[in-house]
Design an enzyme around this catalytic site. Structure first.
Site, short mmCIF file in Angstrom:
data_model
loop_
_atom_site.label_atom_id
_atom_site.label_comp_id
_atom_site.label_asym_id
_atom_site.label_seq_id
_atom_site.Cartn_x
_atom_site.Cartn_y
_atom_site.Cartn_z
N GLY A 45 0.84 -1.19 0.00
CA GLY A 45 0.00 0.00 0.00
C GLY A 45 0.88 1.23 0.00
CD GLN A 50 3.52 5.70 2.89
OE1 GLN A 50 2.62 5.16 2.24
NE2 GLN A 50 4.42 5.00 3.56
CB CYS A 98 5.01 1.90 7.54
SG CYS A 98 4.49 3.41 6.71
CG LEU A 99 6.54 1.18 1.48
CD1 LEU A 99 5.90 1.63 0.19
CD2 LEU A 99 7.67 0.19 1.22
CG HIS A 140 -0.68 0.70 7.51
ND1 HIS A 140 0.29 0.34 8.42
CD2 HIS A 140 -0.07 1.54 6.63
CE1 HIS A 140 1.42 0.94 8.09
NE2 HIS A 140 1.23 1.68 7.01
CD GLU A 141 -1.36 1.81 3.12
OE1 GLU A 141 -0.81 2.91 3.32
OE2 GLU A 141 -0.71 0.76 3.10
CG HIS A 144 -0.01 6.55 6.09
ND1 HIS A 144 1.13 7.02 6.69
CD2 HIS A 144 0.21 5.23 5.83
CE1 HIS A 144 2.03 6.02 6.77
NE2 HIS A 144 1.49 4.93 6.26
NI NI Z 1 2.42 3.04 5.96
#
Ligand code: NI
Length: 188
Positions: A45, A50, A98-99, A140-141, A144
Site C-alpha cells: 500500500g 508518503q 510501513c515504507l 493502515h493506509e 496516514h
Molecule cells: Ni504506511
C-alpha cells in the site's frame, strides 16, 4: 516514474490530507506513479502523503499476502476520499510495517472488519466490507490520511523503547534500498 518515499518524522505524514476532485491535475499519472513506486519498494500500500502530497488518495495491492491470506486475492484498488462507515468490535493483532519506517515491524491491534466507502480512479463510488488482511491494509493506509502512522498505535511503553530507532529513521540512519526523503538528515 518511481517517486521517493517520505520518511517518518516528516511534517507531511502528520497532516490531515485534503479531499480531491476529478479535476486534480495529473491524477491518472500520479496513480500510475504510485503503483510503480509501491511495486518497486515491495510495499502492499502507498498513500499520497508518503510521496509528499497531502491528498486523500492511496493505492493497495495485497497480492503478496495471498499465500497466507486468501482474501488478498485480487485486492488491488485505488482509494480516493475514502471513509470508514463501520468497524467490527472484534479486533486482530498483526505485525505491521510501513515504507516510511524501513527495517521495523510492530504488533498493532485493529478492528478485524471494516465497511468502507470510497471513490475509485474513475470517481465511481463503492461501498465494500473488508475482512482480514484487506481490512488491515486499508486501515493502515487510512490512518496516514489522518496524519497517523502505525507506531502511534503501539503501547506508549513500547513506543518509548523505539524512540532511538524512530529518530534514526527520521535522520536517515536506516538500511533501505529505495529512495527516501528524510526530514532531518544529519551529516555523516
Ligand atoms: Ni504506511
Amino acid at each position: 516514474m518511481i517517486l521517493p518515499v517520505v520518511a517518518y518524522g516528516h511534517p507531511v505524514l502528520k497532516k490531515i490530507a485534503e479531499e480531491i476532485t476529478p479535476d486534480y491535475p495529473g491524477l491518472q499519472q500520479l496513480i500510475a506513479d504510485m503503483f510503480e513506486t509501491m511495486y518497486h519498494t515491495e510495499g502492499v500500500g502507498l498513500v499520497a502523503p508518503q510521496i509528499n502530497k497531502s491528498i486523500r488518495l492511496f493505492v493497495i495491492d495485497a497480492e503478496p499476502f495471498v499465500e497466507n491470506y486468501p482474501e488478498a486475492k485480487g485486492f488491488k484498488r485505488v482509494f480516493i476520499n475514502p471513509e470508514i462507515v463501520e468497524v467490527s468490535e472484534e479486533t486482530w493483532t498483526f505485525r505491521e510495517g510501513c515504507l516510511s519506517l524501513p527495517d521495523m515491524n510492530e504488533d498493532v491491534v485493529r478492528p478485524s472488519k471494516v465497511t468502507v466507502n470510497y471513490l475509485d480512479e474513475n470517481f465511481e463510488e463503492h461501498e465494500e466490507e473488508l475482512d482480514g488482511i484487506c481490512a488491515r491494509v486499508f486501515q493502515h493506509e487510512f490512518d496516514h490520511l489522518e496524519g497517523k502512522v502505525y507506531v502511534d498505535r503501539v503501547a506508549p511503553m513500547r513506543k518509548m523503547m523505539l524512540k532511538n530507532k524512530l529518530r534514526n529513521i527520521s535522520e536517515g540512519f536506516v538500511p533501505v534500498d529505495y529512495k527516501m526523503i528524510f526530514p532531518s538528515k544529519r551529516r555523516r
